[in-house]
Design a protein around this motif. Structure first.
Motif, PDB file in Angstrom:
ATOM      1  N   THR A   1      50.191  47.513  45.738  1.00 26.30           N
ATOM      2  CA  THR A   1      50.980  46.483  45.078  1.00 26.30           C
ATOM      3  C   THR A   1      50.453  46.189  43.683  1.00 26.30           C
ATOM      4  OG1 THR A   1      51.663  44.165  45.149  1.00 26.30           O
ATOM      5  CG2 THR A   1      49.584  44.703  46.228  1.00 26.30           C
ATOM      6  N   PHE A   2      51.372  46.053  42.724  1.00 24.57           N
ATOM      7  CA  PHE A   2      50.983  45.708  41.355  1.00 24.57           C
ATOM      8  C   PHE A   2      50.560  44.249  41.239  1.00 24.57           C
ATOM      9  CE2 PHE A   2      53.142  49.645  40.614  1.00 24.57           C
ATOM     10  CZ  PHE A   2      52.557  50.171  39.476  1.00 24.57           C
ATOM     11  N   ALA A   3      50.894  43.443  42.245  1.00 22.58           N
ATOM     12  CA  ALA A   3      50.510  42.027  42.216  1.00 22.58           C
ATOM     13  C   ALA A   3      48.997  41.852  42.257  1.00 22.58           C
ATOM     14  CB  ALA A   3      51.149  41.288  43.394  1.00 22.58           C
ATOM     15  N   ALA A   4      48.286  42.882  42.740  1.00 27.73           N
ATOM     16  CA  ALA A   4      46.836  42.769  42.889  1.00 27.73           C
ATOM     17  C   ALA A   4      46.062  43.250  41.660  1.00 27.73           C
ATOM     18  CB  ALA A   4      46.379  43.569  44.113  1.00 27.73           C
ATOM     19  N   VAL A   5      46.760  43.807  40.667  1.00 27.11           N
ATOM     20  CA  VAL A   5      46.054  44.450  39.552  1.00 27.11           C
ATOM     21  C   VAL A   5      45.178  43.465  38.780  1.00 27.11           C
ATOM     22  CG1 VAL A   5      46.332  45.670  37.359  1.00 27.11           C
ATOM     23  CG2 VAL A   5      47.755  46.289  39.310  1.00 27.11           C
ATOM     24  N   SER A   6      45.776  42.394  38.274  1.00 28.19           N
ATOM     25  CA  SER A   6      45.003  41.429  37.470  1.00 28.19           C
ATOM     26  C   SER A   6      43.867  40.787  38.268  1.00 28.19           C
ATOM     27  CB  SER A   6      45.933  40.357  36.893  1.00 28.19           C
ATOM     28  OG  SER A   6      46.840  40.934  35.975  1.00 28.19           O
ATOM     29  N   PRO A   7      44.120  40.288  39.503  1.00 25.29           N
ATOM     30  CA  PRO A   7      43.001  39.735  40.287  1.00 25.29           C
ATOM     31  C   PRO A   7      41.885  40.747  40.534  1.00 25.29           C
ATOM     32  CG  PRO A   7      45.094  39.060  41.237  1.00 25.29           C
ATOM     33  CD  PRO A   7      45.409  40.078  40.180  1.00 25.29           C
ATOM     34  N   MET A   8      42.244  42.014  40.791  1.00 29.67           N
ATOM     35  CA  MET A   8      41.201  43.026  41.031  1.00 29.67           C
ATOM     36  C   MET A   8      40.365  43.264  39.778  1.00 29.67           C
ATOM     37  SD  MET A   8      42.624  45.952  43.665  1.00 29.67           S
ATOM     38  CE  MET A   8      43.947  46.522  42.595  1.00 29.67           C
ATOM     39  N   ILE A   9      41.005  43.242  38.608  1.00 24.82           N
ATOM     40  CA  ILE A   9      40.250  43.425  37.367  1.00 24.82           C
ATOM     41  C   ILE A   9      39.265  42.275  37.172  1.00 24.82           C
ATOM     42  CG2 ILE A   9      40.451  43.438  34.848  1.00 24.82           C
ATOM     43  CD1 ILE A   9      43.087  44.970  35.189  1.00 24.82           C
TER      44      ILE A   9
ATOM     45  N   ALA B   1      52.167  54.923  42.309  1.00 23.67           N
ATOM     46  CA  ALA B   1      50.993  54.948  43.185  1.00 23.67           C
ATOM     47  C   ALA B   1      49.702  55.169  42.401  1.00 23.67           C
ATOM     48  CB  ALA B   1      51.161  56.038  44.249  1.00 23.67           C
ATOM     49  N   VAL B   2      49.748  56.056  41.395  1.00 20.71           N
ATOM     50  CA  VAL B   2      48.521  56.365  40.657  1.00 20.71           C
ATOM     51  C   VAL B   2      48.304  55.430  39.474  1.00 20.71           C
ATOM     52  CG1 VAL B   2      48.640  58.789  41.343  1.00 20.71           C
ATOM     53  CG2 VAL B   2      49.638  58.083  39.157  1.00 20.71           C
ATOM     54  N   ALA B   3      49.322  54.624  39.124  1.00 21.83           N
ATOM     55  CA  ALA B   3      49.189  53.747  37.953  1.00 21.83           C
ATOM     56  C   ALA B   3      48.094  52.707  38.153  1.00 21.83           C
ATOM     57  CB  ALA B   3      50.522  53.061  37.665  1.00 21.83           C
ATOM     58  N   VAL B   4      48.017  52.130  39.360  1.00 26.48           N
ATOM     59  CA  VAL B   4      47.047  51.053  39.598  1.00 26.48           C
ATOM     60  C   VAL B   4      45.609  51.541  39.472  1.00 26.48           C
ATOM     61  CG1 VAL B   4      46.181  49.404  41.298  1.00 26.48           C
ATOM     62  CG2 VAL B   4      48.637  49.644  40.941  1.00 26.48           C
ATOM     63  N   PRO B   5      45.201  52.642  40.140  1.00 27.41           N
ATOM     64  CA  PRO B   5      43.824  53.105  39.925  1.00 27.41           C
ATOM     65  C   PRO B   5      43.524  53.456  38.474  1.00 27.41           C
ATOM     66  CG  PRO B   5      45.082  54.685  41.255  1.00 27.41           C
ATOM     67  CD  PRO B   5      45.878  53.429  41.187  1.00 27.41           C
ATOM     68  N   ILE B   6      44.516  53.988  37.747  1.00 26.38           N
ATOM     69  CA  ILE B   6      44.301  54.321  36.335  1.00 26.38           C
ATOM     70  C   ILE B   6      44.056  53.057  35.520  1.00 26.38           C
ATOM     71  CG2 ILE B   6      45.422  55.216  34.256  1.00 26.38           C
ATOM     72  CD1 ILE B   6      46.803  57.284  36.062  1.00 26.38           C
ATOM     73  N   ILE B   7      44.870  52.023  35.754  1.00 21.58           N
ATOM     74  CA  ILE B   7      44.708  50.755  35.031  1.00 21.58           C
ATOM     75  C   ILE B   7      43.365  50.114  35.368  1.00 21.58           C
ATOM     76  CG2 ILE B   7      45.594  48.395  34.802  1.00 21.58           C
ATOM     77  CD1 ILE B   7      48.402  49.576  35.389  1.00 21.58           C
ATOM     78  N   LEU B   8      43.019  50.095  36.660  1.00 16.53           N
ATOM     79  CA  LEU B   8      41.772  49.473  37.102  1.00 16.53           C
ATOM     80  C   LEU B   8      40.563  50.201  36.530  1.00 16.53           C
ATOM     81  CD1 LEU B   8      40.570  47.239  38.960  1.00 16.53           C
ATOM     82  CD2 LEU B   8      40.447  48.972  40.760  1.00 16.53           C
ATOM     83  N   ALA B   9      40.589  51.525  36.580  1.00 22.07           N
ATOM     84  CA  ALA B   9      39.463  52.309  36.076  1.00 22.07           C
ATOM     85  C   ALA B   9      39.265  52.082  34.580  1.00 22.07           C
ATOM     86  CB  ALA B   9      39.697  53.798  36.355  1.00 22.07           C
ATOM     87  N   GLY B  10      40.362  51.981  33.849  1.00 23.26           N
ATOM     88  CA  GLY B  10      40.255  51.730  32.421  1.00 23.26           C
ATOM     89  C   GLY B  10      39.681  50.356  32.114  1.00 23.26           C
ATOM     90  N   ALA B  11      40.132  49.352  32.869  1.00 23.97           N
ATOM     91  CA  ALA B  11      39.665  47.978  32.637  1.00 23.97           C
ATOM     92  C   ALA B  11      38.196  47.804  32.995  1.00 23.97           C
ATOM     93  CB  ALA B  11      40.523  47.002  33.440  1.00 23.97           C
ATOM     94  N   LEU B  12      37.729  48.528  34.026  1.00 21.60           N
ATOM     95  CA  LEU B  12      36.342  48.382  34.484  1.00 21.60           C
ATOM     96  C   LEU B  12      35.422  49.453  33.904  1.00 21.60           C
ATOM     97  CD1 LEU B  12      36.888  47.470  38.266  1.00 21.60           C
ATOM     98  CD2 LEU B  12      36.627  45.945  36.293  1.00 21.60           C
ATOM     99  N   HIS B  13      35.966  50.283  33.000  1.00 21.22           N
ATOM    100  CA  HIS B  13      35.191  51.319  32.307  1.00 21.22           C
ATOM    101  C   HIS B  13      34.531  52.294  33.293  1.00 21.22           C
ATOM    102  CE1 HIS B  13      35.859  48.800  28.802  1.00 21.22           C
ATOM    103  NE2 HIS B  13      35.276  47.793  29.415  1.00 21.22           N
TER     104      HIS B  13
END
Length: 366
Positions: A90-98, A36-48
């Motif tokens: 969903t992890f399917a949304a990670v790359s499109p959201m970035i 659950a927390v992995a996606v916000p962590i990944i997104l926050a890192g990618a978007l600085h």
């Protein structure tokens, strides 16, 4: 008379004692928390994003996970499958959201999520007609694939996410995971009644204690976390709507609908509940509504968490009210960051050891 009535209640609709609801519900939360927390962590890192913004994203995600889970398990007026299905991003949304966030910012992400969620809600009835293309041989294959695709997640929890890290796939991490998995097996094999049913929860606690004793668990972040924080709608600004972003997110939600269909079929087999067109439509509407709410509450698209399907298979506890209790716990974690920080301190190898056991049960069910 009361005994006759209780025997007529399907296990999915069975109401358990409050203490059991909390223990089983907490077990589900611990099993899904890392994902659950992995996606916000990944997104926050990618978007600085800043640390403060990351904390906002995590709190909003947990809070919305809870709301989405309640919608799916309790349901209302044609929305919600009313099965023990916990909801997560969903992890399917990670790359499109970035990609969307890089081009249009967080407001562009949330605008696309709101529209895609509404489209999913409206498409649910039509998409659910595809259920006739899922005979038992397809169902079994889907369930097996879910288990096999989840197993690498457990392996990554054990080895660590960064191959360049000094402790990547270290013997300490592998042994900690093995000890945790051994706890699950022993408690499940020799435990009785309630103790057997919370084998994963007990194993996670014991594994974390072992990690703390060996210096592999650090609770320092608990002291830094604030006690209370309210999730506010549109905290990052009002949503903006860009056609390319919306189209990308709708494609993501089509993938999510297929993913949810597989998860619902798996749950149906495990809890002995027939999955028909109507049930699937209600399930998909819940996904769509939760996703739209996620866009309002600074969160993400939502779907069933497959690792919790494995937990239902392991424990044999089929009551949807257990998972509804998980939803309440997630809402509380979203409001009290210090409590969320305690759960976040569970080492990933501990989660990985328990995950191998849970995901293996999914494969066996298939």
């Amino acid at each position: 008379m009361e005994e006759v009535k209780s025997r007529n209640v399907h296990p999915v609709d069975e109401m358990l004692p409050v203490g059991h609801l909390f223990a089983f519900g907490l077990q589900h939360v611990l099993a899904m928390y890392a994902g659950a927390v992995a996606v916000p962590i990944i997104l926050a890192g990618a978007l600085h994003l800043t640390t403060a913004q990351l904390i906002q994203l995590i709190n909003a995600d947990l809070f919305t996970c809870g709301i989405a889970t309640l919608i799916q398990t309790i349901g209302f007026r044609g929305v919600g499958a009313k099965v023990p299905m916990i909801q997560g991003v969903t992890f399917a949304a990670v790359s499109p959201m970035i990609i969307i966030g890089t081009d249009f910012g967080l407001t562009g992400i949330y605008g696309s999520i709101i529209i895609a969620g509404l489209v999913t809600f409206l498409m649910a009835g039509s998409f659910s007609k595809l259920i006739r293309f899922f005979p038992p041989v397809v169902t079994g294959t889907i369930i097996t694939i879910i288990g096999t695709t989840l197993m690498p997640v457990a392996v990554r929890w054990i080895s660590g996410p960064n191959p360049k890290a000094a402790d990547y796939a270290s013997m300490e991490r592998i042994l900690l995971a093995a000890v945790t998995m051994l706890f699950v097996i022993l408690i499940y094999r020799f435990g009785k009644g309630f103790t057997k049913n919370i084998a994963v929860l007990i194993a996670l606690i014991l594994g974390t204690l072992v990690a703390y004793a060996t210096g592999m668990a650090n609770f320092g972040e608990v002291a830094k976390a604030s006690w209370f924080d309210v999730v506010m709608p549109f905290a990052f600004g009002y949503p903006e709507f860009y056609p390319s972003a919306i189209f990308s997110m709708i494609i993501v939600m089509l993938v999510v609908m297929v993913e949810t269909t597989g998860d619902l079929i798996a749950i149906g087999e495990i809890v002995d509940k027939k999955v028909d067109q109507g049930l699937l439509a209600r399930c998909l509407r819940a996904d769509g509504l939760s996703t739209a709410i996620g866009g309002v509450l600074n969160s993400f698209p939502y779907t069933a968490f497959a690792q919790n399907v494995g937990l239902v298979a392991v424990t044999g506890i089929r009551s949807r009210f257990v998972v509804a209790t998980s939803g309440v716990i997630l809402i509380v974690l979203g409001l009290f960051p210090k409590l969320a920080a305690v759960v976040a301190c569970i080492p990933q190898p501990v989660l990985g050891g328990a995950g191998v056991a849970m995901f293996g049960m999914i494969i066996a069910s298939g």
